[in-house]
Design an enzyme around this catalytic site. Sequence first.
Site, mmCIF file in Angstrom:
data_model
loop_
_atom_site.group_PDB
_atom_site.id
_atom_site.type_symbol
_atom_site.label_atom_id
_atom_site.label_comp_id
_atom_site.label_asym_id
_atom_site.label_seq_id
_atom_site.Cartn_x
_atom_site.Cartn_y
_atom_site.Cartn_z
ATOM 1 N N HIS A 14 -13.403 2.327 0.702
ATOM 2 C CA HIS A 14 -14.345 1.408 0.092
ATOM 3 C C HIS A 14 -15.546 0.593 0.509
ATOM 4 O O HIS A 14 -15.707 0.218 -0.067
ATOM 5 C CB HIS A 14 -12.491 0.128 0.017
ATOM 6 C CG HIS A 14 -12.138 -0.346 1.062
ATOM 7 N ND1 HIS A 14 -13.255 -1.135 1.762
ATOM 8 C CD2 HIS A 14 -10.684 0.294 1.729
ATOM 9 C CE1 HIS A 14 -12.045 -1.192 3.083
ATOM 10 N NE2 HIS A 14 -11.030 -0.728 3.225
ATOM 11 N N ARG B 237 0.540 -1.206 0.133
ATOM 12 C CA ARG B 237 0.014 0.226 0.069
ATOM 13 C C ARG B 237 0.769 0.897 0.076
ATOM 14 O O ARG B 237 0.209 2.717 -0.696
ATOM 15 C CB ARG B 237 -0.819 -0.343 1.405
ATOM 16 C CG ARG B 237 -1.894 -1.230 1.063
ATOM 17 C CD ARG B 237 -3.091 -1.448 2.471
ATOM 18 N NE ARG B 237 -4.208 -2.184 2.663
ATOM 19 C CZ ARG B 237 -4.574 -1.808 3.424
ATOM 20 N NH1 ARG B 237 -4.719 -1.299 4.472
ATOM 21 N NH2 ARG B 237 -5.507 -2.727 3.614
ATOM 22 N N ASP C 166 -12.244 5.772 14.818
ATOM 23 C CA ASP C 166 -12.939 6.715 14.476
ATOM 24 C C ASP C 166 -14.020 7.469 14.326
ATOM 25 O O ASP C 166 -14.730 8.488 14.780
ATOM 26 C CB ASP C 166 -13.497 6.222 12.844
ATOM 27 C CG ASP C 166 -13.869 5.410 12.297
ATOM 28 O OD1 ASP C 166 -13.525 4.027 13.105
ATOM 29 O OD2 ASP C 166 -14.143 4.855 10.527
ATOM 30 N N ASP D 6 -3.991 4.380 4.629
ATOM 31 C CA ASP D 6 -2.684 3.787 3.527
ATOM 32 C C ASP D 6 -3.481 3.248 2.389
ATOM 33 O O ASP D 6 -2.949 2.827 1.545
ATOM 34 C CB ASP D 6 -1.681 2.887 3.994
ATOM 35 C CG ASP D 6 -2.698 1.987 4.470
ATOM 36 O OD1 ASP D 6 -3.501 1.187 4.665
ATOM 37 O OD2 ASP D 6 -0.777 0.652 4.969
ATOM 38 N N ASP D 7 -4.712 2.936 2.440
ATOM 39 C CA ASP D 7 -5.657 2.548 1.396
ATOM 40 C C ASP D 7 -6.209 3.480 0.596
ATOM 41 O O ASP D 7 -6.905 2.934 -0.628
ATOM 42 C CB ASP D 7 -6.461 1.355 1.114
ATOM 43 C CG ASP D 7 -7.114 1.366 2.606
ATOM 44 O OD1 ASP D 7 -7.467 2.340 3.453
ATOM 45 O OD2 ASP D 7 -7.969 -0.367 2.457
HETATM 46 N N1 UDP Z 1 -4.053 -1.409 10.153
HETATM 47 C C1 UDP Z 1 -3.154 -1.134 10.812
HETATM 48 N N2 UDP Z 1 -2.961 -2.463 11.502
HETATM 49 C C2 UDP Z 1 -3.177 -2.769 10.944
HETATM 50 C C3 UDP Z 1 -4.097 -3.345 9.927
HETATM 51 C C4 UDP Z 1 -4.329 -2.309 9.215
HETATM 52 O O1 UDP Z 1 -2.675 0.247 11.855
HETATM 53 O O2 UDP Z 1 -2.820 -4.132 11.561
HETATM 54 C C5 UDP Z 1 -3.972 0.423 9.597
HETATM 55 C C6 UDP Z 1 -4.079 0.005 8.081
HETATM 56 O O3 UDP Z 1 -3.235 0.606 7.476
HETATM 57 C C7 UDP Z 1 -5.056 0.994 7.265
HETATM 58 C C8 UDP Z 1 -6.266 1.172 8.032
HETATM 59 O O4 UDP Z 1 -5.818 0.223 10.018
HETATM 60 O O5 UDP Z 1 -4.886 2.540 7.238
HETATM 61 C C9 UDP Z 1 -7.302 0.007 8.264
HETATM 62 O O6 UDP Z 1 -7.027 -0.698 7.334
HETATM 63 P P1 UDP Z 1 -7.338 -1.663 6.728
HETATM 64 O O7 UDP Z 1 -8.146 -1.054 5.632
HETATM 65 O O8 UDP Z 1 -6.192 -2.816 6.168
HETATM 66 O O9 UDP Z 1 -9.067 -2.342 7.158
HETATM 67 P P2 UDP Z 1 -10.648 -1.521 7.255
HETATM 68 O O10 UDP Z 1 -10.868 -1.360 8.468
HETATM 69 O O11 UDP Z 1 -10.423 -1.120 5.954
HETATM 70 O O12 UDP Z 1 -11.284 -3.148 6.512
HETATM 71 MN MN MN Z 2 -9.077 -0.206 4.607
#
Ligand code: UDP
Ligand code: MN
Length: 291
Positions: A227, A29, A203, A102-103
């Site tokens: 997303h 990422r 958040d 980071d995505d």
């Molecule tokens: N993240 C983190 N540690 C982890 C997994 C995720 O800091 O072990 C961060 C990741 O880099 C991103 C955010 O948390 O900035 C959200 O992670 P992700 O997109 O994988 O999951 P989502 O919550 O969007 O499904």
């Molecule tokens: Mn994500």
Amino acid sequence: HVEYEWTTNIDLDDIFISVKTTQKYHDSRLKAIVKTWFQLARDQVWFFTDYEDDAYQNLTNHHMVQTNCSRGHFRQGLCCKMNKEFDFFLSTSKKFWCHFDDDNYVNIPTLVRVLKEYHAYQDWYLGKPSISSPIEIFLNPAIKSLESKKRAKDNQENQKIKFWFATGGAGFCISRALAIKMMPLASNGKFVTIGDKIRFPDDVTLGFIVEYLLKVPLTVVNSFHSHLERMDHIDVDSFRDQISFSYANIKDDWNVVRIDGFDAGEDPYRFFSLHCYLFPYFDYCKNRSLL
Ligand code: UDP
Ligand code: MN
């Protein structure tokens, strides 16, 4: 204490942009961010991670912050990183703090243009909810201890409270004035303490502090995108007006922006193709090759 000017005109350099990341995403990422939108804000973007990574220090203008927060997708580590992002912002003289995951692909010129509509000396919490109604949580004694005396008297234990929060994965921005009001509640580890009390993600914790405790309403800015939305519903003709984009893949289903450009094999997240659509003067865009 830092001096800052309360002028109204926001420029890129008035914005502190933090990106939350983790070791396992540096080479995937982060790599895509560093080669695309980071290049438009090399002095303003900082990455908050959990690992010392010399290679990425060099690639990011030495903007990797090792937070020493725990790794893993758990509330504590995530709140810990958000707390460090907030503390870092307070230590600067910037007028807005914008957080992204980071995505996220961040369209820097549009972020700047949108922030010009807001004054940093007023309280602003800008972002986008991902649910269609406010979150409702039960008041427990730990949460009640954070309320004002009046509210604590009015509210019953086990009563539900409601508030909106901006989805972290779409990005959000907070003005300096609001950050100063948040300071006694959120600086130096206190954000993590509140996260522990409400037991919701970072958040949601931020929404609780800003909307519920400080009574500053979320201002919805629709040009942030996580997303949790379908990326292919964003029209190409509107890309320039969007602040953020994202991507996800669940099994083999990629939720990515629909844009021509590099093949999916070399640009699965579509960040390079999107970047070349917006900023075609980059070398790899002109060469039509990412090699
Ligand atoms: N993240 C983190 N540690 C982890 C997994 C995720 O800091 O072990 C961060 C990741 O880099 C991103 C955010 O948390 O900035 C959200 O992670 P992700 O997109 O994988 O999951 P989502 O919550 O969007 O499904
Ligand atoms: Mn994500």
